[in-house]
Design a protein around this motif. Structure first.
Motif, PDB file in Angstrom:
ATOM      1  N   LEU A  12       0.727  -1.257   0.002  1.00  0.00           N
ATOM      2  CA  LEU A  12       0.085   0.002   0.058  1.00  0.00           C
ATOM      3  C   LEU A  12       0.788   1.359   0.093  1.00  0.00           C
ATOM      4  O   LEU A  12       0.482   2.170  -0.682  1.00  0.00           O
ATOM      5  N   PHE A  13       1.896   1.291   0.455  1.00  0.00           N
ATOM      6  CA  PHE A  13       3.038   2.417   0.528  1.00  0.00           C
ATOM      7  C   PHE A  13       3.436   2.687  -0.647  1.00  0.00           C
ATOM      8  O   PHE A  13       3.554   3.814  -1.122  1.00  0.00           O
ATOM      9  N   ARG A  14       3.740   1.602  -1.284  1.00  0.00           N
ATOM     10  CA  ARG A  14       4.510   1.620  -2.545  1.00  0.00           C
ATOM     11  C   ARG A  14       3.364   2.240  -3.783  1.00  0.00           C
ATOM     12  O   ARG A  14       3.584   3.107  -4.492  1.00  0.00           O
ATOM     13  N   LEU A  15       2.106   1.683  -3.660  1.00  0.00           N
ATOM     14  CA  LEU A  15       1.132   2.167  -4.331  1.00  0.00           C
ATOM     15  C   LEU A  15       0.642   3.855  -4.181  1.00  0.00           C
ATOM     16  O   LEU A  15       0.646   4.276  -5.107  1.00  0.00           O
ATOM     17  N   GLY A 337       0.185   2.860  13.723  1.00  0.00           N
ATOM     18  CA  GLY A 337      -0.188   4.306  13.317  1.00  0.00           C
ATOM     19  C   GLY A 337       0.068   4.671  11.900  1.00  0.00           C
ATOM     20  O   GLY A 337      -0.487   5.165  11.072  1.00  0.00           O
ATOM     21  N   ILE A 338       1.404   4.010  11.488  1.00  0.00           N
ATOM     22  CA  ILE A 338       1.797   4.510  10.045  1.00  0.00           C
ATOM     23  C   ILE A 338       0.934   3.607   9.111  1.00  0.00           C
ATOM     24  O   ILE A 338       0.637   4.144   7.903  1.00  0.00           O
ATOM     25  N   VAL A 342      -0.833   5.811   6.106  1.00  0.00           N
ATOM     26  CA  VAL A 342      -0.779   5.450   4.639  1.00  0.00           C
ATOM     27  C   VAL A 342      -1.988   5.219   4.142  1.00  0.00           C
ATOM     28  O   VAL A 342      -2.415   5.801   2.998  1.00  0.00           O
ATOM     29  N   LEU A 343      -2.865   4.542   4.779  1.00  0.00           N
ATOM     30  CA  LEU A 343      -4.336   4.214   4.083  1.00  0.00           C
ATOM     31  C   LEU A 343      -5.033   5.700   4.035  1.00  0.00           C
ATOM     32  O   LEU A 343      -5.747   5.802   3.012  1.00  0.00           O
ATOM     33  N   ALA A 344      -5.002   6.507   4.854  1.00  0.00           N
ATOM     34  CA  ALA A 344      -5.489   7.610   4.679  1.00  0.00           C
ATOM     35  C   ALA A 344      -5.182   8.656   3.812  1.00  0.00           C
ATOM     36  O   ALA A 344      -5.931   9.114   2.960  1.00  0.00           O
ATOM     37  N   ALA A 345      -3.830   8.685   3.540  1.00  0.00           N
ATOM     38  CA  ALA A 345      -3.381   9.283   2.410  1.00  0.00           C
ATOM     39  C   ALA A 345      -3.811   8.780   1.265  1.00  0.00           C
ATOM     40  O   ALA A 345      -4.127   9.554   0.118  1.00  0.00           O
ATOM     41  N   PHE A 346      -3.740   7.526   0.886  1.00  0.00           N
ATOM     42  CA  PHE A 346      -4.016   6.803  -0.107  1.00  0.00           C
ATOM     43  C   PHE A 346      -5.518   7.037  -0.507  1.00  0.00           C
ATOM     44  O   PHE A 346      -5.934   7.350  -1.867  1.00  0.00           O
TER      45      PHE A 346
END
Length: 656
Positions: A12-15, A337-338, A342-346
């Motif tokens: 998810l971070f990479r996407l 929390g990270i 990441v999910l919120a930003a995505f």
């Protein structure tokens, strides 16, 4: 569990990185006006070529490469689609428009201002052309027409256009800023050229939230507090900053506490902590107590977001907390929390790609990511028995961690650094929590005669003490370091230095040598770029804009004025004409002027000026009326004098 978490988090971070990269590159390098089907066809061809090459190279990277490239293109196409959704070719001449007031009107000097959704443009009698765009509209109050409110239908006659870019002078493109906010243009409506066509039958959810926010502000005003106290309470609790004066903003900025005046994760964190404490007795209900407690907190946080007008900063924090709460309720393992960050930003970038260029979005996610990374490292291995000292130490670590993440952005956009931010945050954090809780209590107990007024008095004292403390910090010697601007490259390298420091700090002994080498390389690149930019010669330019004359060298901007209106700048002679002093003057010889800047207030004509001055070029300011400007242009053409109309290009500059 570690394997499953790696599949959830790192892909998810990479996407998210691929999505953000596509948004940034398409916005930066794709010219405006390019149709998305054409650009989409080009990208599809490149995609096919890349996939064939990737398939031949390594099959095991095929799936990841295809997915990353798909989200990269998704981000790019979403930017193009958003541009087409917001952009509009407005008529150069004033037109009759019909729209709906989307926000609560606010006073701006002698005018009122609000966002208006323009539904159509009048063509002929009974015929309207669809527009479907939002504009930032200012109007002069009319004593005959009824005042406007959120949700009203409005008919008006005005010229709507996108603001001119002054990025070369001020470094800020206001038109581009509005475009990213979903606003297509701005307009000014004079008295008598607008009327309310109908009252609102129903309000949208976002409009109801803004109306609710305004009603809360009216309650604050009914308490009879000092203007500065009421402005800080409104900004700190519900995000309404309309009453904040420029002086008060500068005080908090110089003290390094301006973040407390903008609703963000800090306020949501304070409120969630208070609510968790209130609903703590539910934890004794062993079966469902934990879940019910979390559900109540999330529900009340969304209610807080509603009364604060559904601002994007609060929405980000509440969405992040909701994801964290949902995951922690569904799994017994602790949800990092990270992951929620990441999910919120995505999800937010999928919803609106222009969030990536929002300064509050950048600062918010940078601060949270930095806290999650550096705060555990700062507190690791430090054992303090005293509770007060432990609280102060943790608060200092939290402030330093947040400052590390936001420092590159602050120096890039503002070029300032508050030197006493640690001292200010020791005062701000507990007082902000106190003010937020006291405000909620005052709203809840407003109907109780003695108790409600007593809480308001405590709230007044707390806020006054906070304002006084920030003014004291501002007046300390060297409270703020200014003019430390970084370029985009320097800001990226500074962020790289902090990332390398984190890796060196957290890496094992067997990998520390590699991390230190990376840190030294990035530091050397940062120093080399800084020295190169320092040695680079900065040309000085002269600007004519907004009825003023400016010179800029690097980031230093100076304003030039003169009582006579005649100014010498270097080898140039410039005349600023904004009154009628030259109308009846006579001269035995003509004074040579390189530039004559005619602004609003000038009385006379160019034929008379031509007897007084030897004019090489005339510059007409955008503040001149249309009829007067056309007359002056005709005179320039008859006298064969070169002229520049700033109503067409916004500003004019030359290199000295």
């Amino acid at each position: 569990m570690e394997t499953s978490l790696s599949w959830i988090t790192y892909p998810l971070f990479r996407l998210t990185i691929c999505l953000a990269t596509g948004i940034f590159l398409f916005d930066r390098f794709l010219p405006e006006g390019v149709s998305w089907p054409l650009w989409g066809g080009i990208c599809c061809v490149l995609l096919c070529v890349g996939l064939l090459r990737l398939a031949v190279w390594r099959w095991r990277w095929f799936f990841g490469g295809v997915t990353g490239l798909a989200f990269f293109l998704w981000g790019g196409f979403s930017v193009v689609h958003q541009r087409e959704k917001v952009g509009y070719a407005w008529d150069e001449a004033p037109q009759v428009y019909k729209g709906i007031v989307e926000t609560v009107p606010e006073i701006r000097g002698k005018t009122w201002r609000a966002e208006v959704h323009v539904e159509g443009r009048h063509i002929t009698k009974g015929t309207w052309q669809k527009v479907d765009r939002s504009v930032l509209l200012s109007w002069i109050p009319d004593t005959v027409a009824e005042p406007l409110s959120c949700g009203d239908t409005l008919c008006f006659y005005a010229k709507i256009s996108r603001p001119f870019s002054e990025k070369e002078l001020t470094g800020f493109d206001y038109g581009d800023y509005l475009l990213r906010k979903g606003i297509s243009g701005t307009g000014l409506v004079y008295a008598g050229n607008w009327y309310r066509a109908g009252k609102p039958r129903w309000l949208t959810f976002s409009q109801r939230a803004r109306v609710c926010q305004q009603k809360v502000v009216e309650v604050y005003r009914s308490w009879g507090l000092d203007e500065e106290v009421q402005a800080v309470i409104a900004a700190l609790t519900i995000g309404d900053k309309s009453d904040l004066s420029t002086d008060l903003k500068n005080v908090y900025s110089a003290a390094g506490a301006s973040h407390v005046l903008a609703l963000s994760g800090l306020h949501v964190g304070i409120l969630s902590g208070f609510l968790f404490l209130v609903f703590y007795p539910l934890t004794y209900w062993k079966r469902y107590g934990r879940m019910v407690r979390m559900l109540l907190v999330v529900t009340l946080l969304w209610g807080f977001a509603f009364i604060s007008g559904l601002s994007s900063s609060v929405m980000r924090a509440v969405v992040m907390f909701s994801l964290y709460a949902f995951a922690s309720c569904c799994s017994e393992e602790r949800f990092s929390g990270i992951h929620s960050l990441v999910l919120a930003a995505f999800l937010m970038l999928l919803y609106n790609p222009f969030f990536l260029f929002d300064l509050s979005f950048q600062l918010s996610f940078a601060a949270v990511a930095s806290i999650l990374a550096f705060y555990p490292l700062c507190t690791r291995g430090v054992v303090i028995q005293n509770r007060l000292l432990r609280y102060l130490f943790n608060l200092l670590c939290l402030s330093v961690s947040a400052q590390v993440g936001t420092l590159p952005f602050v120096l890039l956009y503002f070029g300032t650094f508050p030197t006493y931010f640690l001292l200010a945050n020791l005062i701000v954090s507990p007082l902000a929590a106190c003010i937020l809780v006291l405000t909620l209590m005052a709203l809840a107990l407003s109907s109780v005669p003695w108790l409600g007024s007593g809480v308001v008095v405590l709230l007044d004292w707390s806020t006054s003490f906070l304002n006084g403390a920030m003014r004291m910090v501002q007046h300390f010697s060297g409270s703020q370091i200014t003019s430390v601007y970084l370029s985009a490259g320097q800001a990226c390298l500074l962020a790289g230095i902090f990332i390398c420091l984190y890796l060196c700090w957290s890496a094992g002994m067997q990998r520390k040598a590699r991390q230190w080498i990376c840190l030294l390389v990035v530091c050397n690149l940062f120093v080399a770029l800084s020295v190169g930019m320092y040695l680079q010669e900065k040309p000085e330019r002269l600007y004519f804009s907004r009825a003023e004359i400016y010179t800029r060298k690097g980031h230093c901007i100076s304003t030039h004025t003169s009582d006579s209106g005649l100014i010498r700048i270097g080898t140039l002679c410039v005349g600023v004409l904004d009154d009628g002093r030259w109308k009846n003057c006579q001269a035995s010889w003509r004074l040579p002027l390189d530039y004559v800047y005619i602004c609003r207030g000038f009385k006379g004509n160019l034929s008379r000026l031509n007897d007084l001055f030897e004019m090489k070029q005339v510059i007409l300011d955008s503040s001149l009326s249309e009829g007067y400007r056309e007359m002056l242009i005709k005179e320039c053409q008859l006298l064969k004098i070169s002229y520049t109309d700033l109503s067409v290009q916004g500003s004019y500059s030359i290199e000295l």
